[in-house]
Design an enzyme around this catalytic site. Sequence first.
Site, PDB file in Angstrom:
ATOM      1  N   HIS A 124      -9.025  -4.059  -1.587  1.00  0.00           N
ATOM      2  CA  HIS A 124      -8.033  -3.235  -0.897  1.00  0.00           C
ATOM      3  C   HIS A 124      -8.432  -1.759  -0.970  1.00  0.00           C
ATOM      4  O   HIS A 124      -8.396  -1.040   0.049  1.00  0.00           O
ATOM      5  CB  HIS A 124      -6.653  -3.470  -1.534  1.00  0.00           C
ATOM      6  CG  HIS A 124      -5.565  -2.620  -0.967  1.00  0.00           C
ATOM      7  ND1 HIS A 124      -4.526  -3.127  -0.228  1.00  0.00           N
ATOM      8  CD2 HIS A 124      -5.352  -1.276  -1.022  1.00  0.00           C
ATOM      9  CE1 HIS A 124      -3.730  -2.133   0.149  1.00  0.00           C
ATOM     10  NE2 HIS A 124      -4.208  -1.003  -0.326  1.00  0.00           N
ATOM     11  N   GLU A 125      -8.803  -1.301  -2.169  1.00  0.00           N
ATOM     12  CA  GLU A 125      -9.117   0.131  -2.335  1.00  0.00           C
ATOM     13  C   GLU A 125     -10.397   0.501  -1.602  1.00  0.00           C
ATOM     14  O   GLU A 125     -10.468   1.563  -0.963  1.00  0.00           O
ATOM     15  CB  GLU A 125      -9.205   0.490  -3.819  1.00  0.00           C
ATOM     16  CG  GLU A 125      -7.907   0.320  -4.593  1.00  0.00           C
ATOM     17  CD  GLU A 125      -6.715   0.975  -3.931  1.00  0.00           C
ATOM     18  OE1 GLU A 125      -6.872   2.032  -3.281  1.00  0.00           O
ATOM     19  OE2 GLU A 125      -5.605   0.420  -4.041  1.00  0.00           O
ATOM     20  N   CYS A 139       0.863  -1.185   0.000  1.00  0.00           N
ATOM     21  CA  CYS A 139       0.000   0.000   0.000  1.00  0.00           C
ATOM     22  C   CYS A 139       0.897   1.232   0.000  1.00  0.00           C
ATOM     23  O   CYS A 139       1.882   1.272   0.745  1.00  0.00           O
ATOM     24  CB  CYS A 139      -0.889  -0.007   1.246  1.00  0.00           C
ATOM     25  SG  CYS A 139      -1.990   1.418   1.354  1.00  0.00           S
ATOM     26  N   HIS A 148     -10.033   1.198   1.999  1.00  0.00           N
ATOM     27  CA  HIS A 148      -9.578   2.548   2.365  1.00  0.00           C
ATOM     28  C   HIS A 148     -10.756   3.471   2.672  1.00  0.00           C
ATOM     29  O   HIS A 148     -10.651   4.378   3.503  1.00  0.00           O
ATOM     30  CB  HIS A 148      -8.761   3.166   1.221  1.00  0.00           C
ATOM     31  CG  HIS A 148      -7.323   2.747   1.198  1.00  0.00           C
ATOM     32  ND1 HIS A 148      -6.433   3.118   2.173  1.00  0.00           N
ATOM     33  CD2 HIS A 148      -6.607   2.010   0.309  1.00  0.00           C
ATOM     34  CE1 HIS A 148      -5.235   2.630   1.880  1.00  0.00           C
ATOM     35  NE2 HIS A 148      -5.315   1.947   0.754  1.00  0.00           N
TER      36      HIS A 148
END
Length: 176
Positions: A141-142, A99, A145
Amino acid sequence: MVRELLRMGHPLLLQHAEPVTAFGTPELAELLQDMRDTMADEEGAGLAAPQIGVSLQVVIFGSANNPRYPDAPAVPFTVLINPELTPLGDEEQAGWEGCLSVPGMRGVVPRWQRLHYAGFDAQGVRFERTVEGFHARVVQHEVDHLLGVLYPQRIRDMRQFGFTDMLFPDWQSAGR
Ligand code: NI
């Protein structure tokens, strides 16, 4: 414009991001351009708006021949706004992640193998996809966030978390 990346420890990375309510605006276009510039500058496979200090539900991702992910299959460049994820089945797959907000490190993270996602592009046009493997991993993953979750929080075995150049000494871009 390349923007400064917030790194793990900044409180904004732990916040829930707000949905976008106005599409096709100059402000959104500028945010997306800054995100593209910043992701390209760092050779990232994806970037979420909170990583440059903007707490909105906007992510971009995509990769082809990325030196940070030399073995990864290509993922088309995508702008995804106000996303919704739905796992398909209960199969998980463990894989290495990094990341840009946790520079120089990698960890093994379990993710859903297959999922459906939907959201909006920069003009507010809704689209949806069913994906699997690396594409599914990048989206998860995104979108994490936007929920205030960084990948180290998803690691189950902390022995599989470390510095990239120690874990993968043969990689050309070790240390990124
Ligand atoms: Ni990230």
